[in-house]
Design a protein around this motif. Structure first.
Motif, short mmCIF file in Angstrom:
data_model
loop_
_atom_site.label_atom_id
_atom_site.label_comp_id
_atom_site.label_asym_id
_atom_site.label_seq_id
_atom_site.Cartn_x
_atom_site.Cartn_y
_atom_site.Cartn_z
N GLY A 8 0.80 -1.22 0.00
CA GLY A 8 0.00 0.00 0.00
C GLY A 8 0.83 1.27 0.00
N LEU A 9 2.14 1.13 -0.15
CA LEU A 9 3.02 2.30 -0.16
C LEU A 9 3.38 2.68 -1.59
N THR A 10 2.34 3.00 -2.36
CA THR A 10 2.56 3.38 -3.75
C THR A 10 3.29 4.72 -3.80
N ARG A 11 3.82 5.03 -4.94
CA ARG A 11 4.52 6.32 -5.11
C ARG A 11 3.57 7.48 -4.83
N ARG A 12 2.34 7.38 -5.33
CA ARG A 12 1.35 8.45 -5.11
C ARG A 12 1.07 8.62 -3.62
N TYR A 13 0.90 7.52 -2.89
CA TYR A 13 0.66 7.57 -1.45
C TYR A 13 1.83 8.24 -0.73
N ARG A 14 3.05 7.84 -1.09
CA ARG A 14 4.23 8.40 -0.44
C ARG A 14 4.38 9.89 -0.76
N LYS A 16 1.87 11.94 -1.34
CA LYS A 16 0.85 12.62 -0.52
C LYS A 16 1.36 12.83 0.91
N LYS A 17 2.00 11.80 1.46
CA LYS A 17 2.55 11.92 2.82
C LYS A 17 3.66 12.97 2.86
N LEU A 18 4.48 13.01 1.82
CA LEU A 18 5.54 14.01 1.75
C LEU A 18 4.94 15.41 1.70
N LYS A 19 3.86 15.58 0.95
CA LYS A 19 3.19 16.89 0.89
C LYS A 19 2.65 17.28 2.26
N GLN A 20 2.12 16.32 3.02
CA GLN A 20 1.63 16.61 4.37
C GLN A 20 2.77 17.12 5.24
N CYS A 21 3.96 16.56 5.08
CA CYS A 21 5.12 17.02 5.86
C CYS A 21 5.47 18.46 5.48
N ILE A 22 5.48 18.73 4.18
CA ILE A 22 5.84 20.07 3.71
C ILE A 22 4.81 21.10 4.15
N ASP A 23 3.54 20.71 4.27
CA ASP A 23 2.48 21.62 4.68
C ASP A 23 2.28 21.67 6.20
N ALA A 24 3.10 20.97 6.96
CA ALA A 24 2.95 20.90 8.42
C ALA A 24 3.21 22.26 9.07
N LYS A 25 2.76 22.42 10.31
CA LYS A 25 2.99 23.65 11.07
C LYS A 25 4.36 23.66 11.72
N ASP A 26 4.88 22.51 12.03
CA ASP A 26 6.18 22.39 12.71
C ASP A 26 7.30 22.65 11.70
N PRO A 27 8.08 23.73 11.91
CA PRO A 27 9.14 24.07 10.94
C PRO A 27 10.15 22.95 10.71
N SER A 28 10.46 22.17 11.73
CA SER A 28 11.44 21.10 11.54
C SER A 28 10.87 20.00 10.64
N VAL A 29 9.57 19.74 10.74
CA VAL A 29 8.93 18.75 9.86
C VAL A 29 8.91 19.28 8.42
#
Length: 93
Positions: A8-14, A16-29
């Motif tokens: 279930g760790l398709t490229r598209r899924y990964r 999306k998760k990377l985008k969530q990290c980039i859009d996070a509130k925590d600057p270190s994330v």
């Protein structure tokens, strides 16, 4: 790659998760997410992976500290967006 997809760790899924990290509130994330995206894009130089972007570590630390203070401020509104050009024109009326 096939094993990743089967789990279930398709490229598209990964991505999306990377985008969530980039859009996070925590600057270190955010920085870690950007770092990973640059690695995927191959934007690091091959010679020791050093790139001069014209900013010092002190400036980076100051920006991180300022961002952290702003995010912790009681008046911080994560939903706020800058006014559009149309809204600026309407405010002048």
């Amino acid at each position: 790659t096939d094993l990743m997809s089967e789990a279930g760790l398709t490229r598209r899924y990964r991505l999306k998760k990377l985008k969530q990290c980039i859009d996070a509130k925590d600057p270190s994330v955010v920085l870690k997410g950007l770092d990973q995206s640059w690695k995927l894009d191959g934007l690091y130089s091959e010679e020791g992976r050093n790139v001069n972007i014209g900013i010092t570590f002190q400036e980076i630390n100051e920006l991180r500290d300022m961002t952290t203070r702003l995010l912790q401020h009681p008046d911080f509104d994560p939903e706020w967006t800058p006014p559009t050009e149309m809204e600026k024109l309407e405010d002048k009326r």
